[in-house]
Design an enzyme around this catalytic site. Structure first.
Site, PDB file in Angstrom:
ATOM      1  N   HIS A  63       5.443   4.654 -12.694  1.00 15.48           N
ATOM      2  CA  HIS A  63       4.876   3.695 -11.527  1.00 15.48           C
ATOM      3  C   HIS A  63       4.480   4.148 -10.462  1.00 15.48           C
ATOM      4  CE1 HIS A  63       5.421  -0.750 -10.224  1.00 15.48           C
ATOM      5  NE2 HIS A  63       4.583  -0.265  -9.593  1.00 15.48           N
ATOM      6  N   HIS A  65       0.972   4.476  -7.193  1.00 12.29           N
ATOM      7  CA  HIS A  65      -0.318   3.892  -6.764  1.00 12.29           C
ATOM      8  C   HIS A  65      -0.787   5.006  -6.306  1.00 12.29           C
ATOM      9  CE1 HIS A  65       0.877  -0.333  -7.308  1.00 12.29           C
ATOM     10  NE2 HIS A  65       1.932   0.058  -6.969  1.00 12.29           N
ATOM     11  N   ARG A  67      -4.336   4.811  -5.778  1.00 12.98           N
ATOM     12  CA  ARG A  67      -5.348   4.113  -4.831  1.00 12.98           C
ATOM     13  C   ARG A  67      -6.983   4.551  -5.118  1.00 12.98           C
ATOM     14  NH1 ARG A  67      -1.873   0.508  -3.486  1.00 12.98           N
ATOM     15  NH2 ARG A  67      -0.457   0.914  -1.942  1.00 12.98           N
ATOM     16  N   HIS A 182       5.038  -7.186 -13.186  1.00 10.65           N
ATOM     17  CA  HIS A 182       5.655  -7.462 -11.955  1.00 10.65           C
ATOM     18  C   HIS A 182       6.192  -8.917 -11.735  1.00 10.65           C
ATOM     19  CE1 HIS A 182       4.880  -7.174  -7.167  1.00 10.65           C
ATOM     20  NE2 HIS A 182       4.898  -8.529  -7.612  1.00 10.65           N
ATOM     21  N   HIS A 235      10.055  -2.260 -10.974  1.00 13.16           N
ATOM     22  CA  HIS A 235      10.910  -2.513  -9.858  1.00 13.16           C
ATOM     23  C   HIS A 235      11.916  -3.661  -9.811  1.00 13.16           C
ATOM     24  CE1 HIS A 235       7.494  -5.255  -8.998  1.00 13.16           C
ATOM     25  NE2 HIS A 235       6.877  -4.238  -8.621  1.00 13.16           N
ATOM     26  N   ASP A 308       7.211   3.538  -7.732  1.00 14.93           N
ATOM     27  CA  ASP A 308       6.526   2.716  -6.939  1.00 14.93           C
ATOM     28  C   ASP A 308       5.863   3.220  -5.714  1.00 14.93           C
ATOM     29  OD1 ASP A 308       5.089   0.468  -6.610  1.00 14.93           O
ATOM     30  OD2 ASP A 308       6.690  -0.916  -6.180  1.00 14.93           O
ATOM     31  N   HIS A 312       0.022   3.770   2.167  1.00  9.35           N
ATOM     32  CA  HIS A 312      -0.825   2.851   3.270  1.00  9.35           C
ATOM     33  C   HIS A 312      -1.309   3.924   4.449  1.00  9.35           C
ATOM     34  CE1 HIS A 312      -0.478  -0.740   0.984  1.00  9.35           C
ATOM     35  NE2 HIS A 312       0.822  -0.664   0.850  1.00  9.35           N
ATOM     36  N   PHE A 326       2.915  -4.391   2.132  1.00  2.07           N
ATOM     37  CA  PHE A 326       4.212  -4.051   1.652  1.00  2.07           C
ATOM     38  C   PHE A 326       3.961  -2.585   0.921  1.00  2.07           C
ATOM     39  CE2 PHE A 326       4.065  -8.685   0.973  1.00  2.07           C
ATOM     40  CZ  PHE A 326       5.441  -9.133   1.196  1.00  2.07           C
ATOM     41  N   GLY A 327       5.090  -2.004   1.054  1.00  4.98           N
ATOM     42  CA  GLY A 327       4.982  -0.506   0.339  1.00  4.98           C
ATOM     43  C   GLY A 327       5.719   0.591   0.880  1.00  4.98           C
TER      44      GLY A 327
END
Ligand code: DOR
Length: 437
Positions: A63, A65, A67, A182, A235, A308, A312, A326-327
């Site tokens: 898991h 990201h 992007r 999720h 998560h 996860d 950003h 969030f993140g």
């Protein structure tokens, strides 16, 4: 390709019950021998001296990201896979909340192609559960599965419609696929920015209650039970979710689960110190939740650890709690932060490694070859780490474009020293010397 010899390391492979000081020979990207003797081949090879270091299967992240496409200012396949390599990961599953979302063959194949040319490790795209992540119509999962996609998720958003989730789970059963779930009832989390509880009251911030997660965990375990499909709870963050998964597994439901490094190590208190750097969905919870998550992981109720990784830009994380994204950018701090649990006596080193290697490999199966193992004949995906090396987290040093971390400035004990993907060194600490033999 030159052979590579790793000498005098402590080789740990939880999948094989292996923990021994030995040497390993890698030829043509494959583990060919592991043993005590002199394994040097006749021809020249490179040598890494690993005395005092642990050598284990390359970490697998189910898991993260990356992007790309669409949010290249946050991360790209090139920077995200470099970050993964620095974190000890040799395989990552990347989530489809991109622009466009990965909901058709073209989008998926373009990520697969880019990963081959620009990625330094194995990248396996996750497909969307619903078209456009809109929650209105399930994607043709079986067709997308034929491109090599194994896992499906609308991560970042839940599938609110139970009928659609039931259909996705039915298709996961017919096509031998995995639904990564999720779990969030957005009617309960609407406007929320941190855990609903003591700290949200103290700070006067809107909260996200544990029940919002648990309601969906309960629903989807029930749907997996009815359909025979495979649901993987993403998560997991609350004690209540751990209990629901425990009960589901006891009934024989095909449910697996992951926990993130941040949910295992940080409480909601962190938002007071780090502000929006600790804003993440699901939110950081309480010390009691952490206790249940660790126990759940030790008991096998939670199968694996997944990052996860949610990079950003600085601008995305700026402003007040309501505005900031969030993140947490997690690939490069995952291992060091988790080693805190080992040094604190809460987890064994073997269990931690299992959660990052043989655990995820068991969920994936053999569809991408033999992953998460040091068995001879397997691809030489390998992580070398120093369990006792102290280092300070400086987000400026991250390979990830996402510098968003609640660990900035922290001293962690345990550092990835080298990462080998398919026999090639894709990351090494400056202190690791490769000598010709
Ligand atoms: O904190 C999060 N960030 N949680 C998610 O579920 C999505 C992720 C993101 O994509 O930024």
């Amino acid at each position: 390709m030159k052979s590579l010899l790793i000498q005098e390391g402590r080789f740990i492979d939880p999948g094989q019950g292996l923990d021994t000081v030995a040497n390993m020979l890698i030829t043509e990207g494959i583990i060919v021998r592991l043993g005590k003797g002199d394994l040097a081949p006749e021809s020249d090879c490179d040598v890494i001296q690993a005395k005092g270091l642990v050598v284990c299967p390359g970490f697998i992240d189910l898991h993260c990201h990356l992007r790309e496409p669409g949010f290249e200012a946050k991360e790209t396949i090139a920077t995200g896979t470099m970050a993964a390599a620095r974190g000890g990961f040799t395989t990552v599953f990347c989530m489809p909340n991109t622009a466009p979302p990965l909901d058709d063959i073209k989008a998926i194949e373009s990520v697969q192609a880019k990963a081959r040319t620009e990625g330094v490790i194995r990248v396996l795209p996750v497909g969307c559960i619903t078209k456009g992540r809109q929650g209105k119509e399930v994607t043709p999962m079986g067709v997308l599965g034929s491109t090599g996609v194994f896992a499906f998720s609308d991560d970042g958003s839940p599938v609110l419609n139970a009928r659609l989730m039931r259909q996705a789970l039915e298709w996961s059963w017919t096509n031998d696929l995995l639904v990564i779930d999720h779990c969030e009832d957005t009617a309960l989390t609407a406007g929320g920015v941190i855990n609903a509880g003591k700290i949200s009251q103290e700070l006067g911030l809107p909260g996200m209650p544990a029940a919002a997660e648990e309601i969906m965990v309960a629903r989807d375990i029930k749907l997996a039970e009815k359909t025979g499909g495979r649901v993987h709870i993403a998560h997991v963050s609350t004690a209540g979710s751990v209990e629901l998964i425990r009960q589901g597994k006891a009934r024989g439901v095909l449910v697996t689960a992951e926990v993130t490094p941040h949910h295992l190590t940080l409480t909601e208190e962190k938002v007071k110190e780090c502000g929006t750097q600790a804003k993440v969905n699901p939110p950081l919870r309480t010390a009691e939740d952490i206790k249940a998550l660790i126990q759940g992981f030790k008991d096998g109720v939670i199968d694996i650890i997944a990052t996860d990784h949610a990079p950003h830009t600085e601008a995305d994380k700026q402003g007040d709690f309501a505005r900031a994204a969030f993140g947490i950018s997690g690939l490069e701090t995952a291992f060091g932060s988790l080693m805190g649990l080992v040094h604190g006596g809460q987890l064994t080193l073997t269990k931690l490694i299992a959660g990052l290697t043989s655990g995820p490999a068991k969920i994936i199966g053999n569809r991408y070859g033999r992953l998460g193992t040091l068995a001879t004949g397997a691809p030489a995906d390998i992580t070398i780490f120093d369990p006792d090396k102290e280092w300070q987290v400086n987000p400026g040093d991250f390979a990830s474009k996402g510098k968003n971390t609640p660990w900035a400035g922290a001293t962690l004990t345990g550092k990835v020293m080298a990462t080998i993907f398919a026999g090639k060194i894709v990351y090494k600490d400056a202190s690791i010397v490769v000598n010709p033999k």
